[in-house]
Design a protein around this motif. Sequence first.
Motif, PDB file in Angstrom:
ATOM      1  N   VAL A 333       0.861  -1.241   0.097  1.00 57.84           N
ATOM      2  CA  VAL A 333      -0.032   0.024  -0.021  1.00 57.84           C
ATOM      3  C   VAL A 333       0.924   1.312   0.022  1.00 57.84           C
ATOM      4  O   VAL A 333       0.686   2.244  -0.672  1.00 57.84           O
ATOM      5  CB  VAL A 333      -0.827   0.073   1.180  1.00 57.84           C
ATOM      6  CG1 VAL A 333      -1.683   1.348   1.561  1.00 57.84           C
ATOM      7  CG2 VAL A 333      -1.711  -1.058   0.879  1.00 57.84           C
ATOM      8  N   ILE A 334       1.926   1.259   0.952  1.00 61.77           N
ATOM      9  CA  ILE A 334       2.782   2.373   0.895  1.00 61.77           C
ATOM     10  C   ILE A 334       3.454   2.662  -0.485  1.00 61.77           C
ATOM     11  O   ILE A 334       3.569   3.764  -0.874  1.00 61.77           O
ATOM     12  CB  ILE A 334       3.980   2.336   2.131  1.00 61.77           C
ATOM     13  CG1 ILE A 334       3.183   2.271   3.419  1.00 61.77           C
ATOM     14  CG2 ILE A 334       4.731   3.275   1.991  1.00 61.77           C
ATOM     15  CD1 ILE A 334       4.001   2.113   4.649  1.00 61.77           C
ATOM     16  N   THR A 335       4.109   1.669  -1.053  1.00 64.17           N
ATOM     17  CA  THR A 335       4.807   1.703  -2.439  1.00 64.17           C
ATOM     18  C   THR A 335       3.818   2.251  -3.395  1.00 64.17           C
ATOM     19  O   THR A 335       4.064   3.073  -4.198  1.00 64.17           O
ATOM     20  CB  THR A 335       5.092   0.343  -2.734  1.00 64.17           C
ATOM     21  OG1 THR A 335       6.074  -0.184  -1.679  1.00 64.17           O
ATOM     22  CG2 THR A 335       6.338   0.417  -4.090  1.00 64.17           C
ATOM     23  N   VAL A 336       2.532   1.735  -3.544  1.00 65.79           N
ATOM     24  CA  VAL A 336       1.578   2.241  -4.622  1.00 65.79           C
ATOM     25  C   VAL A 336       1.333   3.599  -4.215  1.00 65.79           C
ATOM     26  O   VAL A 336       1.206   4.669  -5.399  1.00 65.79           O
ATOM     27  CB  VAL A 336       0.433   1.116  -4.359  1.00 65.79           C
ATOM     28  CG1 VAL A 336      -0.758   1.832  -5.505  1.00 65.79           C
ATOM     29  CG2 VAL A 336       0.503  -0.020  -5.070  1.00 65.79           C
ATOM     30  N   LEU A 337       0.935   3.770  -3.086  1.00 61.89           N
ATOM     31  CA  LEU A 337       0.829   5.444  -2.749  1.00 61.89           C
ATOM     32  C   LEU A 337       1.703   6.286  -2.961  1.00 61.89           C
ATOM     33  O   LEU A 337       1.651   7.441  -3.590  1.00 61.89           O
ATOM     34  CB  LEU A 337       0.246   5.606  -1.296  1.00 61.89           C
ATOM     35  CG  LEU A 337      -0.830   4.990  -0.939  1.00 61.89           C
ATOM     36  CD1 LEU A 337      -1.117   5.170   0.757  1.00 61.89           C
ATOM     37  CD2 LEU A 337      -2.215   5.724  -1.522  1.00 61.89           C
ATOM     38  N   THR A 338       3.160   5.976  -3.103  1.00 57.31           N
ATOM     39  CA  THR A 338       4.230   6.676  -3.170  1.00 57.31           C
ATOM     40  C   THR A 338       4.480   7.053  -4.775  1.00 57.31           C
ATOM     41  O   THR A 338       4.849   8.040  -5.270  1.00 57.31           O
ATOM     42  CB  THR A 338       5.459   6.296  -2.754  1.00 57.31           C
ATOM     43  OG1 THR A 338       5.761   4.682  -2.992  1.00 57.31           O
ATOM     44  CG2 THR A 338       5.712   6.290  -1.253  1.00 57.31           C
ATOM     45  N   PHE A 339       4.095   5.678  -5.411  1.00 60.58           N
ATOM     46  CA  PHE A 339       4.067   5.992  -6.903  1.00 60.58           C
ATOM     47  C   PHE A 339       3.091   6.781  -7.453  1.00 60.58           C
ATOM     48  O   PHE A 339       3.291   7.753  -8.208  1.00 60.58           O
ATOM     49  CB  PHE A 339       3.478   4.502  -7.445  1.00 60.58           C
ATOM     50  CG  PHE A 339       4.902   3.638  -7.851  1.00 60.58           C
ATOM     51  CD1 PHE A 339       5.873   4.116  -8.942  1.00 60.58           C
ATOM     52  CD2 PHE A 339       5.008   2.441  -7.310  1.00 60.58           C
ATOM     53  CE1 PHE A 339       6.751   3.269  -9.154  1.00 60.58           C
ATOM     54  CE2 PHE A 339       6.047   1.695  -7.486  1.00 60.58           C
ATOM     55  CZ  PHE A 339       6.846   2.033  -8.341  1.00 60.58           C
ATOM     56  N   ILE A 340       1.821   6.937  -6.851  1.00 66.70           N
ATOM     57  CA  ILE A 340       0.899   7.855  -7.216  1.00 66.70           C
ATOM     58  C   ILE A 340       1.237   9.022  -6.754  1.00 66.70           C
ATOM     59  O   ILE A 340       0.929  10.111  -7.446  1.00 66.70           O
ATOM     60  CB  ILE A 340      -0.613   7.397  -6.548  1.00 66.70           C
ATOM     61  CG1 ILE A 340      -1.089   6.010  -7.041  1.00 66.70           C
ATOM     62  CG2 ILE A 340      -1.569   8.412  -6.793  1.00 66.70           C
ATOM     63  CD1 ILE A 340      -2.381   5.611  -6.500  1.00 66.70           C
ATOM     64  N   PHE A 341       1.764   9.374  -5.446  1.00 67.15           N
ATOM     65  CA  PHE A 341       2.331  10.562  -5.057  1.00 67.15           C
ATOM     66  C   PHE A 341       3.358  11.251  -5.734  1.00 67.15           C
ATOM     67  O   PHE A 341       3.336  12.513  -5.974  1.00 67.15           O
ATOM     68  CB  PHE A 341       2.696  10.570  -3.538  1.00 67.15           C
ATOM     69  CG  PHE A 341       3.375  11.799  -2.897  1.00 67.15           C
ATOM     70  CD1 PHE A 341       2.283  12.829  -2.763  1.00 67.15           C
ATOM     71  CD2 PHE A 341       4.600  11.888  -2.431  1.00 67.15           C
ATOM     72  CE1 PHE A 341       2.864  13.817  -2.168  1.00 67.15           C
ATOM     73  CE2 PHE A 341       4.934  12.914  -2.103  1.00 67.15           C
ATOM     74  CZ  PHE A 341       4.033  14.195  -1.726  1.00 67.15           C
ATOM     75  N   GLY A 342       4.408  10.289  -6.487  1.00 64.12           N
ATOM     76  CA  GLY A 342       5.385  10.796  -7.348  1.00 64.12           C
ATOM     77  C   GLY A 342       4.819  11.443  -8.554  1.00 64.12           C
ATOM     78  O   GLY A 342       5.254  12.586  -9.060  1.00 64.12           O
ATOM     79  N   ILE A 343       3.783  10.784  -9.282  1.00 62.09           N
ATOM     80  CA  ILE A 343       3.110  11.320 -10.315  1.00 62.09           C
ATOM     81  C   ILE A 343       2.681  12.684 -10.104  1.00 62.09           C
ATOM     82  O   ILE A 343       2.633  13.507 -10.858  1.00 62.09           O
ATOM     83  CB  ILE A 343       2.329  10.329 -11.040  1.00 62.09           C
ATOM     84  CG1 ILE A 343       2.841   8.833 -11.519  1.00 62.09           C
ATOM     85  CG2 ILE A 343       1.504  10.973 -12.146  1.00 62.09           C
ATOM     86  CD1 ILE A 343       1.803   7.960 -11.722  1.00 62.09           C
ATOM     87  N   TYR A 344       1.802  12.602  -8.968  1.00 60.69           N
ATOM     88  CA  TYR A 344       1.169  13.971  -8.449  1.00 60.69           C
ATOM     89  C   TYR A 344       2.185  15.161  -8.219  1.00 60.69           C
ATOM     90  O   TYR A 344       2.105  16.137  -9.201  1.00 60.69           O
ATOM     91  CB  TYR A 344       0.455  13.892  -7.448  1.00 60.69           C
ATOM     92  CG  TYR A 344      -0.113  15.189  -6.885  1.00 60.69           C
ATOM     93  CD1 TYR A 344      -1.165  15.733  -7.338  1.00 60.69           C
ATOM     94  CD2 TYR A 344       0.126  15.587  -5.662  1.00 60.69           C
ATOM     95  CE1 TYR A 344      -1.663  16.800  -6.946  1.00 60.69           C
ATOM     96  CE2 TYR A 344      -0.104  16.988  -5.130  1.00 60.69           C
ATOM     97  CZ  TYR A 344      -1.366  17.352  -5.607  1.00 60.69           C
ATOM     98  OH  TYR A 344      -1.681  18.723  -5.167  1.00 60.69           O
ATOM     99  N   VAL A 345       3.313  14.981  -7.876  1.00 61.39           N
ATOM    100  CA  VAL A 345       4.185  15.970  -7.394  1.00 61.39           C
ATOM    101  C   VAL A 345       4.908  16.460  -8.710  1.00 61.39           C
ATOM    102  O   VAL A 345       5.375  17.244  -8.989  1.00 61.39           O
ATOM    103  CB  VAL A 345       5.392  15.276  -6.412  1.00 61.39           C
ATOM    104  CG1 VAL A 345       6.396  16.465  -6.186  1.00 61.39           C
ATOM    105  CG2 VAL A 345       4.575  15.115  -5.066  1.00 61.39           C
ATOM    106  N   CYS A 346       5.286  15.287  -9.631  1.00 59.28           N
ATOM    107  CA  CYS A 346       5.944  15.517 -10.755  1.00 59.28           C
ATOM    108  C   CYS A 346       5.121  16.519 -11.705  1.00 59.28           C
ATOM    109  O   CYS A 346       5.234  17.439 -12.346  1.00 59.28           O
ATOM    110  CB  CYS A 346       6.297  14.346 -11.651  1.00 59.28           C
ATOM    111  SG  CYS A 346       7.028  14.491 -13.287  1.00 59.28           S
ATOM    112  N   ILE A 347       4.026  16.150 -11.586  1.00 62.26           N
ATOM    113  CA  ILE A 347       2.964  17.150 -12.484  1.00 62.26           C
ATOM    114  C   ILE A 347       2.703  18.518 -11.899  1.00 62.26           C
ATOM    115  O   ILE A 347       3.162  19.463 -12.628  1.00 62.26           O
ATOM    116  CB  ILE A 347       1.545  16.538 -12.523  1.00 62.26           C
ATOM    117  CG1 ILE A 347       1.295  15.212 -13.511  1.00 62.26           C
ATOM    118  CG2 ILE A 347       0.556  17.353 -13.426  1.00 62.26           C
ATOM    119  CD1 ILE A 347       0.050  14.384 -13.405  1.00 62.26           C
ATOM    120  N   LYS A 348       2.792  18.561 -10.784  1.00 56.92           N
ATOM    121  CA  LYS A 348       2.723  19.879  -9.880  1.00 56.92           C
ATOM    122  C   LYS A 348       3.954  20.838 -10.297  1.00 56.92           C
ATOM    123  O   LYS A 348       4.071  21.930 -10.425  1.00 56.92           O
ATOM    124  CB  LYS A 348       2.563  19.849  -8.539  1.00 56.92           C
ATOM    125  CG  LYS A 348       1.168  19.276  -8.119  1.00 56.92           C
ATOM    126  CD  LYS A 348      -0.117  20.246  -8.171  1.00 56.92           C
ATOM    127  CE  LYS A 348       0.133  21.412  -6.981  1.00 56.92           C
ATOM    128  NZ  LYS A 348      -0.650  22.172  -7.001  1.00 56.92           N
TER     129      LYS A 348
END
Length: 667
Positions: A333-348
């Motif tokens: 769960v943590i790994t998947v969330l960090t993947f999603i979070f990384g995509i979000y931060v990259c777009i921001k």
Amino acid sequence: MDKEGIPSQTNTPAIYVNETFDDVVTPRTRPTANTSDEQETSKSRTTTRTREERRLRTLLKVFFYRPVKWENSTCYIHIIYLIIFAIQIIKLSLLTKQMLLYGNDRAKFNSIVHRGHLTLRHLLLKGWDASWETVPYPPAHGDFAVYTINSLEEGIDFAVQQYYNAEIDAIGYYKRVHSDSMDAIVKYFDFPGFHDADVDKGIDINEKHFSIEHGLTKVQTDSGTVYNYSIADELEFLNLSQPMKRMLTTTLKFNIHSVRPHEKTKHALCLSIKGEVTFTDIDNNGQVHVDLDTLTSKINCHTMNVSVEDLKLEYTSIPISKAVLVFCVISIVITVLTFIFGIYVCIKTKLYMKKNYKQYFDVKETAEESDLPVDEYLRFLLLKLWDIPLLISDCFTVYGTYWVVFGTEGSDWVISLLDSYTVILGMGCILAWLSMLRYFKVHNKFHLLFSTLSRAISDVIAYMICVTVLFVGFWICGYVVLGPYNVKFETPASTAETLFALVNGDEIFATIAMFDDDQTGSSSIGLFARFYIGVYVCIYTIVVINVLVALFLSAYDAIKAEPGDKRLGPLEKAIQDVIREKDGQQIRSSFYDLLSPDGHRSRVETTLRDELQNIIKINEKSREIENVKLKTLKSFIRDEIDKRLECSIGFCKFSMSLFVGEEPYAN
């Protein structure tokens, strides 16, 4: 002393150096708002630190993390990812413990199966003894075989008799339940002119299936029923004429059950054994190879009408396995969330830089650059490459552990099943330990391994492609030319294994000595074998290995010799060193004069001035020069000093933060 243990220079203008995370960051002195210029500067700084910028910087600090770092006698501890690190440590500890316990159970079951297999070899194969159970190298004897019709018939009769008499003669507990039996398959050939063969042309392959019954006789004794068997009587009843003379294979298939008691728990391991005794002479050359194959399964004892408790996994702890499942799910769960979070931060980050890049990094409006380099955005991807082995490890571990916890009860174990789950858990354990290396950037010395591999990987890949082409040539040549005369080259797989062993100089003499010149058709084979092995060892041991070592040493030396940020160009490094020199006031003044807006300059000086303006800037107030911000995410993140909780213990200082320290990139 400042937060990094460097003496603060309160009486001199501060130099803001932020190209690398290992540089010294001295707090910037805020000018007192006594003049209009100072007020404008303060207002400008306040304007640039917008709410959007602070939020983005916070997101980047959360994403680019390192739980612990040791630098300049200061230990930087970052709470959020320290908790994640603790979860991984607990998970890895539980997984390792589970692997050791499960390994003991698997090894014990493997020992039970192996010993039972050897027992049946002694029980069913006539002439078998302990000398055939070892695997000496080089082999001390040939195949276990028979060479006459009489020996073949005696071997078949012996196997059938011993199978039916196992309940009486065998020391171990063997039992034939109602579904257990023995069947035979005889494959033989016919061709024209062979006695009474009814074949007009070519070779006819026939196969006969029959149950063992007509050649089987019973004799009642005091100890029970004893069986005798004659394959000749069986074949006579089936009206098969001389099948042993023209036999290709004879297979005796059987089923039998066994019970193995366990002293400590007073439970029992009940086994179902499926076996085949094979007599093989596939090309009818007169040598009949004799062998026994078995497939042993753990079954429920009630199927044998045995009223005992079934022995489950003896050493494996179910609570530990369940805990491993829980922590692996949390990790996924943590790994998947960090993947999603990384995509979000990259777009921001992309959106912010597209809008404010030139203003934030003081880029001229006429300049073509309008965004960070592509490799800066690739850092979002490169950082998460560490999560790929972690995610695969967690999936493997969950799959294997789920069977250990819930799949062992009521299932029939076989060695292949246990082996498959052992491989899955083993791969999960390897990848889990590998993923822990990401946390070893506590100090620069700990990541020399990956820095060296990263630096040398392109050269090594190109070099290994050439080496592989050369290896394939030796491999094919060795298998084709030497295979019939040396057991180490008799198959493509064994040839490759032999060549890999010879790279390290293993068993060179034994490999050459195993050639039997008397078996070769020409003496040139023996001479070629010695020349072939000698040339191969010289090329790979002296040249290939040493050049490969040299490539890594060269990369290692280059890594050790690179100070500061490895992405800085030579001019940027040189200017940075000059600026940081204490006695470089004269050079500083020269830079200031060159960068000042007044004065006439030559074309060369103008060109140099334009280049320097992208690297350094001047402070009009103090008439000092400062490093300009690098166009990197590091520079953007470090443009704000974290509020930390610091404490000192003896000669060490501890600094705790909710986000990141001086090196947010976990490479």
